[in-house]
Design a protein around this motif. Structure first.
Motif, PDB file in Angstrom:
ATOM      1  N   PHE A 212      33.238  36.254  37.102  1.00 62.02           N
ATOM      2  CA  PHE A 212      33.088  35.235  37.356  1.00 62.02           C
ATOM      3  C   PHE A 212      33.787  34.611  37.666  1.00 62.02           C
ATOM      4  O   PHE A 212      34.820  34.933  37.533  1.00 62.02           O
ATOM      5  CB  PHE A 212      32.393  35.127  35.421  1.00 62.02           C
ATOM      6  CG  PHE A 212      30.984  35.349  35.330  1.00 62.02           C
ATOM      7  CD1 PHE A 212      29.614  34.787  35.466  1.00 62.02           C
ATOM      8  CD2 PHE A 212      30.705  37.118  34.332  1.00 62.02           C
ATOM      9  CE1 PHE A 212      28.393  35.770  35.149  1.00 62.02           C
ATOM     10  CE2 PHE A 212      29.989  37.655  34.329  1.00 62.02           C
ATOM     11  CZ  PHE A 212      28.703  37.440  33.766  1.00 62.02           C
ATOM     12  N   ALA A 213      33.576  33.429  37.913  1.00 62.08           N
ATOM     13  CA  ALA A 213      34.743  32.560  38.486  1.00 62.08           C
ATOM     14  C   ALA A 213      34.839  30.773  38.220  1.00 62.08           C
ATOM     15  O   ALA A 213      32.776  30.401  37.910  1.00 62.08           O
ATOM     16  CB  ALA A 213      34.799  31.856  39.719  1.00 62.08           C
ATOM     17  N   ALA A 214      34.336  30.717  37.678  1.00 61.58           N
ATOM     18  CA  ALA A 214      34.022  28.540  36.711  1.00 61.58           C
ATOM     19  C   ALA A 214      35.467  27.847  37.441  1.00 61.58           C
ATOM     20  O   ALA A 214      36.455  27.900  36.291  1.00 61.58           O
ATOM     21  CB  ALA A 214      34.111  28.546  35.307  1.00 61.58           C
ATOM     22  N   ALA A 215      34.877  27.456  38.192  1.00 60.83           N
ATOM     23  CA  ALA A 215      36.163  26.368  38.772  1.00 60.83           C
ATOM     24  C   ALA A 215      35.730  25.333  39.645  1.00 60.83           C
ATOM     25  O   ALA A 215      33.664  25.071  40.099  1.00 60.83           O
ATOM     26  CB  ALA A 215      37.302  27.077  39.368  1.00 60.83           C
ATOM     27  N   PRO A 216      35.808  24.484  40.789  1.00 59.03           N
ATOM     28  CA  PRO A 216      35.654  23.471  41.901  1.00 59.03           C
ATOM     29  C   PRO A 216      35.390  24.620  42.678  1.00 59.03           C
ATOM     30  O   PRO A 216      35.718  25.161  42.514  1.00 59.03           O
ATOM     31  CB  PRO A 216      37.348  22.596  42.059  1.00 59.03           C
ATOM     32  CG  PRO A 216      37.847  23.073  40.788  1.00 59.03           C
ATOM     33  CD  PRO A 216      38.304  23.888  39.509  1.00 59.03           C
ATOM     34  N   TRP A 217      34.062  23.833  42.927  1.00 56.00           N
ATOM     35  CA  TRP A 217      33.207  25.081  44.420  1.00 56.00           C
ATOM     36  C   TRP A 217      34.703  25.819  44.738  1.00 56.00           C
ATOM     37  O   TRP A 217      34.377  26.812  45.086  1.00 56.00           O
ATOM     38  CB  TRP A 217      32.658  24.132  44.511  1.00 56.00           C
ATOM     39  CG  TRP A 217      32.117  24.993  46.258  1.00 56.00           C
ATOM     40  CD1 TRP A 217      30.538  25.640  45.856  1.00 56.00           C
ATOM     41  CD2 TRP A 217      31.570  24.476  47.642  1.00 56.00           C
ATOM     42  NE1 TRP A 217      30.039  26.507  47.092  1.00 56.00           N
ATOM     43  CE2 TRP A 217      30.890  25.390  47.806  1.00 56.00           C
ATOM     44  CE3 TRP A 217      33.263  24.321  48.146  1.00 56.00           C
ATOM     45  CZ2 TRP A 217      31.462  25.872  49.539  1.00 56.00           C
ATOM     46  CZ3 TRP A 217      33.353  24.121  49.849  1.00 56.00           C
ATOM     47  CH2 TRP A 217      31.868  25.633  50.479  1.00 56.00           C
TER      48      TRP A 217
END
Length: 592
Positions: free
Chosen positions: A391-396
């Protein structure tokens, strides 16, 4: 000539003929008083037999010595035939031997296996020996055939090959330039051309209409396997052409090169992928499509999640993305740690993941997921036993980049385990199109051209230049092969008013700087500049792919090391005080 044939030319059709050969001693073998020498030149090997008065002299020959022989073509005994080479059914019974040069013992074996095992710095120090190895000779031959194929193709398409200057003016945007001091004009400098971009556009104004060049380009950048400080571009520019015309033209060139060099028929037209789609699906604008493991966006799924890291990212208009590295649940803790370090280097705080082993989801974050969220992940990522989801959660853009790099690293781990095959001879070409014309530099607080400032915006997006430059699409296109950008180009701006607007209003380059750097070009555009577009391919990179190597140093005769040094010629070097005085410059020793 000192020879009548080359060393891969003689066959049974030449039996009884008296011939002369010249080349390097590949090996010497003593078979009970008869000396056999494998004589090698650029084309191949011929066996030479010395069983006359010459055998004593032949016995003294050393490998890599240069000799010439004359003798009679004979058939080899059946048991000694080598049908794996063109000359394997014959040998030369030597009657004359000329020793041109005796070689010292080379510092490493000049075989492919032997040379590949030694340090590359040693091979580059003795590059003249390294280039004798069969693989390196083949690489140079491939490069020659590729370059010839390119020239032949553009000639049939009505192009003129035009040379442009290597010494240009300094235009310090983009890559760092090499500066060349002028002796005649004290205190002034040329720059080695980073590309012929401005010259080829001027050639369009000049009415040349179809230009190409195998252009030498120079950039003072840090080096790596696929980058050199001096390199060769297949450079072209065409008047009265649109994007579709460029795609067709370049596909035709590549189709011819692959056929001429590898006898492989490339299917055309190539697939096309918009920049946003490439980033969303693969996390990079030069995707390797030889394997799946595509990224999926779960921002809507986790916008109200009990896992606050994901929910807060979505609330801040960021993205939550994930992909399934199928079959990689056996990843080691060390391998996960290495992936986390890569993710952190791209701006991540860590790298969240879920392993599925023995039917159980294993991860510290699973306890925060609802059954609905887990069901959505399972459905869209086809999660099965033995998989691992990252997973990655960050600005697009950052989330795309983190998982794009992780995807590539995961693929290599699967290859290492024998669970995936990435064939070098699988040619997955595609066009990446519809790039944004501009990007915004948060630190500088200004816009920058994503390709270069001469790229034309998509016509219907021009009004957005005043209100929202980031939303403007450029007529820019990249040709990508197996995750490597072969080259890029664009339809250019040909109207002086629009070009001036891009420079001054969008990029905020002061008017006097625009005039100093580009004034002659803007003036040329006022005298009837046609619509035009072009492209530049990295010839070195293309040849590396054709040769099945990952390093462009393997297809450049005399490359520099990653420290920008020529180990063979021992450059760069200091120069004399007299030379510096003539150039009106002084050097400063940097502080340690």
């Amino acid at each position: 000539m000192l020879r009548t044939h080359h060393c891969a030319q003689l066959t049974k059709t030449n039996l009884g003929a008296t011939v002369s050969l010249a080349g390097w001693v590949d090996s010497v073998r003593d078979h009970g008083g008869i000396i056999f020498v494998d004589l090698r030149d650029r084309e191949g090997i011929t066996q030479v037999k010395f069983d006359s008065a010459l055998r004593a002299e032949a016995a003294q020959l050393k490998a890599e010595s240069v000799i010439g022989i004359t003798g009679k073509v004979e058939s080899r005994p059946e048991a000694m035939m080598n049908r794996g080479i063109p000359t394997g059914e014959i040998e030369i019974d030597a009657t004359e031997l000329t020793v041109h040069n005796i070689s010292e013992t080379p510092p490493f074996p000049l075989t492919d296996a032997g040379g590949d095992k030694v340090n590359e710095d040693l091979r580059l120090t003795y590059r003249y020996l390294d280039l004798r190895r069969p693989k390196m000779r083949k690489n140079l031959a491939v490069r020659h055939r590729a370059a010839k194929s390119v020239r032949d193709y553009f000639d049939t398409q009505g192009f003129y090959e035009v040379e442009t200057p290597a010494l240009f003016k300094s235009t310090p945007e983009g890559a760092r330039e090499y500066l060349v001091p002028s002796r005649i004009h004290a205190g002034q400098f040329y720059a080695l051309s980073q590309s012929p971009q401005q010259f080829k556009q001027i050639l369009m104004v000049a009415g040349v209409e179809k230009y190409f060049q195998l252009a030498r380009c120079f950039r003072d950048e840090d080096l790596r396997a696929d980058r050199q400080m001096e390199f060769t571009q297949v450079d072209l520019e065409v008047s009265f052409i649109d994007r579709e015309g460029v795609y067709s033209l370049l596909e035709g060139m590549l189709k011819k090169v692959w056929k001429d060099v590898l006898n492989h028929d490339l299917p055309t037209p190539f697939p096309r992928l918009a920049f946003k789609d490439a980033m969303n699906r693969f996390g990079v604008d030069k995707p390797d499509t030889r394997f799946g493991m595509e990224l999926a966006d779960f921002s809507d799924t986790f916008k109200s999640s009990g896992f606050k890291v994901f929910a807060s990212t979505v609330a801040a208009h960021g993205s939550v993305k994930a992909f399934n590295a199928k079959g990689l649940a056996d990843i080691t803790q060390g391998e996960i740690g290495a992936l986390e370090e890569i993710a952190k280097s791209l701006g991540a705080k860590g790298l969240a993941f879920i392993k599925v082993e023995n039917g159980e989801w294993k991860s510290p974050i699973v306890k925060f997921f609802s059954e609905t969220e887990k069901a959505e992940l399972t459905k869209r990522l086809n999660i099965e036993n033995g998989d691992i989801v990252f997973f990655a959660a960050a600005p697009w853009e950052r989330a795309c980049a983190i998982l794009g790099r992780t995807r590539l690293e995961a693929a290599q781990l699967l290859v290492k385990r024998g669970k995936m095959t990435l064939r070098a001879d699988q040619w997955n070409f595609l066009w990446v199109v519809d790039f944004p014309l501009m990007s915004y530099d948060e630190e500088k607080g200004s816009y920058a051209a994503t390709h270069h400032p001469f790229t034309s915006p998509v016509a219907e997006d021009v009004p957005l230049l005043d209100s929202d430059p980031k939303a403007v699409r450029g007529q820019h296109y990249d040709c990508v092969l197996n995750g490597m950008e072969l080259g890029g180009g664009s339809i250019r701006i040909h109207q002086p008013a629009l070009q001036k607007k891009i420079f001054e209003d969008v990029l905020k380059i002061p008017a006097d700087v625009v005039e100093s750097r580009f004034g002659y070009m803007l003036k040329a555009f006022t005298y009837g500049a046609p619509p035009h577009g072009g492209f530049a391919f990295g010839l070195d990179r293309m040849c590396a792919l054709l040769c099945g190597t990952t390093s462009i140093r393997d297809v450049i005769a005399f490359p520099k090391t990653q420290k920008a040094q020529d180990l063979m010629a021992q450059s760069p070097t200091p120069v004399t005080a007299k030379q510096l005085k003539e150039l009106h410059i002084q050097t400063v020793i940097p502080q340690q």
